[in-house]
Scaffold this motif. Structure first.
Motif: not given
Ligand code: ZN
Lengths: 143, 193
Positions: B52, B26, A62-63, B48, B44, A69-70, A73-74, B22, A59, B56, A65-67, B40
Motif C-alpha cells: 500500500v 510478494q 494476497f493481491f 500488505q 502477511e 486495503r488500498l 484507506q482511500s 505485488v 498467498n 501511494r 487483500r492489498v487492493k 506468518r
C-alpha cells in the motif's frame, strides 16, 4: 585449542567463516572432545532450522487483500482536510510570492544611492591598501 | 516486464502493473517481514501495508534506485514498528522466561498429539530457542542477520538496504553470531528446554 576458545568460534566454524588453520584446529578439538562435539552437533541442528524456516509459498489472495486495503484507506481518508489544504496552500504561496516581489522592489530601489557611496569608499580604500604594501610588516616589528 | 517498466506504468496509474509488482515481489516482502516478526499471519499483514505504501509513494521512487532495495527498506521499517508496538503491551521478559513459556506451550501441544515422532519435538524446541535468541539480538544486528539468513543477501546488498558501509554490516553480522552462540550455549548448559 581449549574448550572455551572452541565455544567462541563454533558458530563461525559451522558457517565455515574461519581461516583454514582455525578450521583445522576446531575440527581437531571436536574429534577429541566429546563434550564440545555434542554442543557442536546441537548448535548445527539448531542453526539448520533457518534453512527451512522461510516463506516459500504465495498467498493467492494476497493481491486482492492489498487492493481492498488500498480502497478502504482511500474511503476512510477525511475529505475536508485535503480540500482545505488545496485552497489554502496556493493562497498562502501567492501571498508569500507577492510579498517577495514587493520586498525585492524595495530592496532594489534603496541601495541605488548607497552604491555610489560604497564605490567611493572603495576608491578611498585602494590607496590605503597600497600604502600597506609599500611598508613591509617587518618594519613594525623592527621598531 | 522489467522492474523499470512496471514502475513506469505504475506511475501512469496502471493497475495491471501494480498487480505484477505485488505478484513478483510478494515472497520477498512476506519472507523479510516473517524473518523479523517470526509470525506468518503478522508478516502477511505487514507486507500488505508495505505494498500500500509502495502504491501511494510510487511518484517519490527514484528511477535510478533498485526496487528491491526500496521494498526491503519499507518491509524492515514496518516490521520494526510492529515489534516496537507489540513490546509496549508486554512486560519485560528475560530470554529464559520466554523460552520456558514457549516450551510449556509446545509440551501441551505434543502431549495432546502423542504419536508425534521425537525428532519433530526436539526440532520444535530448537526452533523456539533459536527464534528467542534471534529476537533478543539488538535491532540492527537482527535486521542484518535476517536479511543475510532469510533473504540470503550479500554484505553489499545488506549495506544498501540498511544504508551502512559493508564493514559495518560485517561487524553487525559478526556480533549477531557471537550473541546467538552465547545464548545457545547458555541454553544448552542450563537445559533451558
Ligand atoms: Zn572441548
Amino acid at each position: 585449542m581449549k574448550c572455551n576458545k572452541v565455544h567462541n568460534k563454533l558458530i563461525f566454524f559451522l558457517e565455515k567463516e574461519l581461516s583454514v588453520s582455525e578450521m583445522e584446529q576446531v575440527q581437531k578439538h571436536l574429534n577429541e572432545c566429546s563434550e564440545c562435539a555434542l554442543f557442536a552437533a546441537e548448535m548445527k541442528n539448531t542453526l539448520r532450522i533457518l534453512d527451512s524456516d522461510k516463506v516459500t509459498d504465495e498467498n493467492p489472495f494476497f493481491f486482492t487483500r492489498v487492493k481492498a486495503r488500498l480502497e478502504k484507506q482511500s474511503q476512510e481518508e477525511p475529505v475536508a482536510r485535503p480540500v482545505l489544504i488545496r485552497i489554502l496552500q496556493p493562497v498562502a504561496f501567492s501571498i508569500i510570492l507577492l510579498l517577495g516581489i514587493y520586498g525585492g522592489f524595495k530592496l532594489g530601489q534603496t541601495p541605488k544611492v548607497a552604491i555610489t557611496d560604497s564605490s567611493l569608499s572603495e576608491q578611498e580604500m585602494v590607496p590605503y591598501w597600497n600604502e600597506l604594501q609599500d611598508e613591509p610588516i617587518e618594519s613594525f616589528l623592527m621598531e | 516486464m522489467s522492474d523499470t517498466d512496471i514502475i513506469e506504468q505504475l506511475k501512469q496509474g496502471s493497475e495491471l502493473a501494480f498487480k505484477k509488482l505485488v505478484d513478483t515481489h510478494q515472497k520477498l516482502v512476506v519472507n523479510t517481514c516473517y524473518g523479523l516478526v517470526q509470525n506468518r499471519e503478522d508478516a502477511e499483514d505487514i507486507a500488505q501495508d508495505v505494498f500500500v505504501e509502495v502504491y501511494r509513494n510510487i511518484d517519490k521512487f527514484r528511477a535510478d534506485a533498485k526496487l528491491s532495495t526500496w521494498l526491503y527498506r519499507i518491509a524492515v521499517n514496518r516490521s520494526l514498528n510492529h515489534i516496537r508496538d507489540n513490546k509496549k503491551h508486554k512486560w519485560f521478559h528475560s530470554f529464559e522466561d520466554e523460552v520456558a513459556a514457549k516450551n510449556k506451550a509446545v509440551m501441551q501441544v505434543s502431549t495432546a498429539n502423542s504419536d508425534e515422532p521425537e525428532y519433530d519435538f526436539e526440532n520444535k524446541q530448537r526452533a523456539i530457542i533459536l527464534k528467542e535468541a534471534i529476537n533478543s539480538l539488538p535491532q540492527n544486528q537482527k535486521v542484518a542477520f535476517t536479511l543475510s539468513k532469510y533473504e540470503e543477501l550479500s554484505y553489499e546488498e545488506i549495506a544498501q538496504v540498511m544504508d551502512l558501509s559493508v564493514s559495518s554490516v560485517e561487524s553487525l553480522l559478526f556480533r549477531a553470531k557471537k550473541g546467538l552462540q552465547k545464548k545457545l550455549y547458555k541454553c544448552y548448559k542450563k537445559k533451558c528446554m
